[in-house]
Scaffold this motif. Structure first.
Motif, PDB file in Angstrom:
ATOM      1  N   ILE A 189      50.430  66.132 -15.480  1.00  0.00           N
ATOM      2  CA  ILE A 189      49.584  65.052 -14.955  1.00  0.00           C
ATOM      3  C   ILE A 189      48.533  65.562 -13.983  1.00  0.00           C
ATOM      4  O   ILE A 189      47.782  64.778 -13.415  1.00  0.00           O
ATOM      5  N   GLY A 190      48.487  66.868 -13.776  1.00  0.00           N
ATOM      6  CA  GLY A 190      47.492  67.447 -12.887  1.00  0.00           C
ATOM      7  C   GLY A 190      47.856  68.877 -12.561  1.00  0.00           C
ATOM      8  O   GLY A 190      48.722  69.474 -13.191  1.00  0.00           O
ATOM      9  N   SER A 191      47.187  69.426 -11.551  1.00  0.00           N
ATOM     10  CA  SER A 191      47.496  70.780 -11.106  1.00  0.00           C
ATOM     11  C   SER A 191      47.256  70.880  -9.609  1.00  0.00           C
ATOM     12  O   SER A 191      46.573  70.048  -9.012  1.00  0.00           O
ATOM     13  N   VAL A 192      47.844  71.902  -9.013  1.00  0.00           N
ATOM     14  CA  VAL A 192      47.707  72.138  -7.581  1.00  0.00           C
ATOM     15  C   VAL A 192      47.440  73.630  -7.381  1.00  0.00           C
ATOM     16  O   VAL A 192      47.984  74.469  -8.091  1.00  0.00           O
ATOM     17  N   SER A 193      46.570  73.945  -6.426  1.00  0.00           N
ATOM     18  CA  SER A 193      46.126  75.320  -6.198  1.00  0.00           C
ATOM     19  C   SER A 193      47.020  76.073  -5.226  1.00  0.00           C
ATOM     20  O   SER A 193      47.686  75.475  -4.369  1.00  0.00           O
ATOM     21  N   ASN A 194      46.996  77.392  -5.332  1.00  0.00           N
ATOM     22  CA  ASN A 194      47.720  78.268  -4.429  1.00  0.00           C
ATOM     23  C   ASN A 194      47.352  77.958  -2.981  1.00  0.00           C
ATOM     24  O   ASN A 194      46.188  77.740  -2.664  1.00  0.00           O
ATOM     25  N   GLY A 195      48.356  77.917  -2.115  1.00  0.00           N
ATOM     26  CA  GLY A 195      48.136  77.689  -0.695  1.00  0.00           C
ATOM     27  C   GLY A 195      48.065  76.240  -0.278  1.00  0.00           C
ATOM     28  O   GLY A 195      48.041  75.940   0.915  1.00  0.00           O
ATOM     29  N   THR A 196      48.048  75.319  -1.240  1.00  0.00           N
ATOM     30  CA  THR A 196      47.987  73.894  -0.922  1.00  0.00           C
ATOM     31  C   THR A 196      49.235  73.475  -0.150  1.00  0.00           C
ATOM     32  O   THR A 196      50.348  73.821  -0.520  1.00  0.00           O
ATOM     33  N   GLN A 197      49.049  72.749   0.930  1.00  0.00           N
ATOM     34  CA  GLN A 197      50.182  72.220   1.695  1.00  0.00           C
ATOM     35  C   GLN A 197      50.645  70.918   1.040  1.00  0.00           C
ATOM     36  O   GLN A 197      49.822  70.041   0.760  1.00  0.00           O
ATOM     37  N   VAL A 198      51.933  70.812   0.809  1.00  0.00           N
ATOM     38  CA  VAL A 198      52.502  69.617   0.184  1.00  0.00           C
ATOM     39  C   VAL A 198      53.732  69.175   0.960  1.00  0.00           C
ATOM     40  O   VAL A 198      54.351  69.964   1.672  1.00  0.00           O
ATOM     41  N   ASN A 199      54.083  67.909   0.822  1.00  0.00           N
ATOM     42  CA  ASN A 199      55.345  67.403   1.353  1.00  0.00           C
ATOM     43  C   ASN A 199      56.382  67.485   0.244  1.00  0.00           C
ATOM     44  O   ASN A 199      56.118  67.063  -0.884  1.00  0.00           O
ATOM     45  N   VAL A 200      57.541  68.026   0.577  1.00  0.00           N
ATOM     46  CA  VAL A 200      58.646  68.114  -0.373  1.00  0.00           C
ATOM     47  C   VAL A 200      59.466  66.839  -0.244  1.00  0.00           C
ATOM     48  O   VAL A 200      59.992  66.533   0.819  1.00  0.00           O
ATOM     49  N   LEU A 201      59.546  66.079  -1.343  1.00  0.00           N
ATOM     50  CA  LEU A 201      60.269  64.808  -1.334  1.00  0.00           C
ATOM     51  C   LEU A 201      61.719  64.977  -1.764  1.00  0.00           C
ATOM     52  O   LEU A 201      62.608  64.344  -1.218  1.00  0.00           O
ATOM     53  N   GLU A 202      61.944  65.803  -2.779  1.00  0.00           N
ATOM     54  CA  GLU A 202      63.307  66.089  -3.241  1.00  0.00           C
ATOM     55  C   GLU A 202      63.287  67.263  -4.207  1.00  0.00           C
ATOM     56  O   GLU A 202      62.234  67.702  -4.644  1.00  0.00           O
ATOM     57  N   ARG A 203      64.469  67.754  -4.518  1.00  0.00           N
ATOM     58  CA  ARG A 203      64.632  68.860  -5.469  1.00  0.00           C
ATOM     59  C   ARG A 203      65.680  68.455  -6.490  1.00  0.00           C
ATOM     60  O   ARG A 203      66.681  67.850  -6.135  1.00  0.00           O
ATOM     61  N   ALA A 204      65.417  68.800  -7.762  1.00  0.00           N
ATOM     62  CA  ALA A 204      66.371  68.492  -8.823  1.00  0.00           C
ATOM     63  C   ALA A 204      66.091  69.368 -10.033  1.00  0.00           C
ATOM     64  O   ALA A 204      64.928  69.565 -10.402  1.00  0.00           O
ATOM     65  N   ASN A 205      67.131  69.892 -10.644  1.00  0.00           N
ATOM     66  CA  ASN A 205      67.015  70.637 -11.903  1.00  0.00           C
ATOM     67  C   ASN A 205      66.007  71.779 -11.863  1.00  0.00           C
ATOM     68  O   ASN A 205      65.268  72.000 -12.808  1.00  0.00           O
ATOM     69  N   GLY A 206      65.929  72.502 -10.736  1.00  0.00           N
ATOM     70  CA  GLY A 206      64.995  73.614 -10.638  1.00  0.00           C
ATOM     71  C   GLY A 206      63.552  73.193 -10.444  1.00  0.00           C
ATOM     72  O   GLY A 206      62.633  73.997 -10.556  1.00  0.00           O
ATOM     73  N   MET A 207      63.346  71.919 -10.146  1.00  0.00           N
ATOM     74  CA  MET A 207      62.003  71.375  -9.926  1.00  0.00           C
ATOM     75  C   MET A 207      61.950  70.778  -8.516  1.00  0.00           C
ATOM     76  O   MET A 207      62.975  70.438  -7.928  1.00  0.00           O
ATOM     77  N   VAL A 208      60.729  70.662  -7.985  1.00  0.00           N
ATOM     78  CA  VAL A 208      60.517  70.076  -6.658  1.00  0.00           C
ATOM     79  C   VAL A 208      59.557  68.904  -6.795  1.00  0.00           C
ATOM     80  O   VAL A 208      58.480  69.037  -7.376  1.00  0.00           O
ATOM     81  N   HIS A 209      59.951  67.753  -6.258  1.00  0.00           N
ATOM     82  CA  HIS A 209      59.100  66.567  -6.238  1.00  0.00           C
ATOM     83  C   HIS A 209      58.225  66.685  -4.995  1.00  0.00           C
ATOM     84  O   HIS A 209      58.733  66.727  -3.874  1.00  0.00           O
ATOM     85  N   ILE A 210      56.913  66.762  -5.196  1.00  0.00           N
ATOM     86  CA  ILE A 210      55.988  66.969  -4.084  1.00  0.00           C
ATOM     87  C   ILE A 210      55.015  65.804  -3.947  1.00  0.00           C
ATOM     88  O   ILE A 210      54.817  65.029  -4.872  1.00  0.00           O
ATOM     89  N   GLN A 211      54.421  65.732  -2.755  1.00  0.00           N
ATOM     90  CA  GLN A 211      53.307  64.813  -2.524  1.00  0.00           C
ATOM     91  C   GLN A 211      52.203  65.621  -1.869  1.00  0.00           C
ATOM     92  O   GLN A 211      52.426  66.313  -0.869  1.00  0.00           O
ATOM     93  N   THR A 212      51.011  65.558  -2.461  1.00  0.00           N
ATOM     94  CA  THR A 212      49.860  66.283  -1.928  1.00  0.00           C
ATOM     95  C   THR A 212      49.227  65.493  -0.793  1.00  0.00           C
ATOM     96  O   THR A 212      49.531  64.309  -0.596  1.00  0.00           O
ATOM     97  N   GLY A 213      48.334  66.125  -0.063  1.00  0.00           N
ATOM     98  CA  GLY A 213      47.656  65.484   1.056  1.00  0.00           C
ATOM     99  C   GLY A 213      46.861  64.257   0.655  1.00  0.00           C
ATOM    100  O   GLY A 213      46.658  63.349   1.457  1.00  0.00           O
ATOM    101  N   ASP A 214      46.416  64.203  -0.616  1.00  0.00           N
ATOM    102  CA  ASP A 214      45.657  63.033  -1.077  1.00  0.00           C
ATOM    103  C   ASP A 214      46.551  61.967  -1.709  1.00  0.00           C
ATOM    104  O   ASP A 214      46.072  61.037  -2.325  1.00  0.00           O
ATOM    105  N   GLY A 215      47.879  62.130  -1.554  1.00  0.00           N
ATOM    106  CA  GLY A 215      48.813  61.096  -1.985  1.00  0.00           C
ATOM    107  C   GLY A 215      49.374  61.234  -3.385  1.00  0.00           C
ATOM    108  O   GLY A 215      50.213  60.446  -3.794  1.00  0.00           O
ATOM    109  N   ARG A 216      48.909  62.236  -4.155  1.00  0.00           N
ATOM    110  CA  ARG A 216      49.449  62.414  -5.514  1.00  0.00           C
ATOM    111  C   ARG A 216      50.890  62.898  -5.432  1.00  0.00           C
ATOM    112  O   ARG A 216      51.229  63.727  -4.598  1.00  0.00           O
TER     113      ARG A 216
END
Length: 73
Positions: free
Chosen positions: A35-62
Motif C-alpha cells: 500500500i506504499g513505501s517508506v524510506s531509510n531513516g524515516t522515524q515511525v511509531n511502532v504500534l505492535e508486532r506480529a508474525n515477523g512484521m511490525v505495524h507502524i505509523q508514519t509521521g503523516d499518519g499512514r
C-alpha cells in the motif's frame, strides 16, 4: 497457528533499509498487498508486532505493516 502480537504503543523507531525503499503492507503477512513505501531513516511509531512484521505509523499518519528486520527498536 496463533498470531503472536506484542503491542508497544507510543514507541518510536527508525526504519533501517539498505538500498530501495521498504514496502508497506496492508496486513501482517509478507505477501499482503503493498500500500506504499517508506524510506531509510524515516522515524515511525511502532504500534505492535506480529508474525515477523511490525505495524507502524508514519509521521503523516499512514499505518501499515513492514518486515520486522528493517525496524530498529
Amino acid at each position: 497457528e496463533a498470531v503472536r502480537s506484542n503491542k508497544a504503543p507510543g514507541a518510536s523507531a527508525p526504519i533501517n533499509v539498505q538500498g530501495a525503499d521498504l514496502n508497506m503492507r496492508a496486513a501482517a503477512d509478507p505477501s499482503a498487498t503493498i500500500i506504499g513505501s517508506v524510506s531509510n531513516g524515516t522515524q515511525v511509531n511502532v504500534l505492535e508486532r506480529a508474525n515477523g512484521m511490525v505495524h507502524i505509523q508514519t509521521g503523516d499518519g499512514r499505518q501499515a505493516w513492514v518486515a520486522e528486520g528493517y525496524v530498529n527498536g
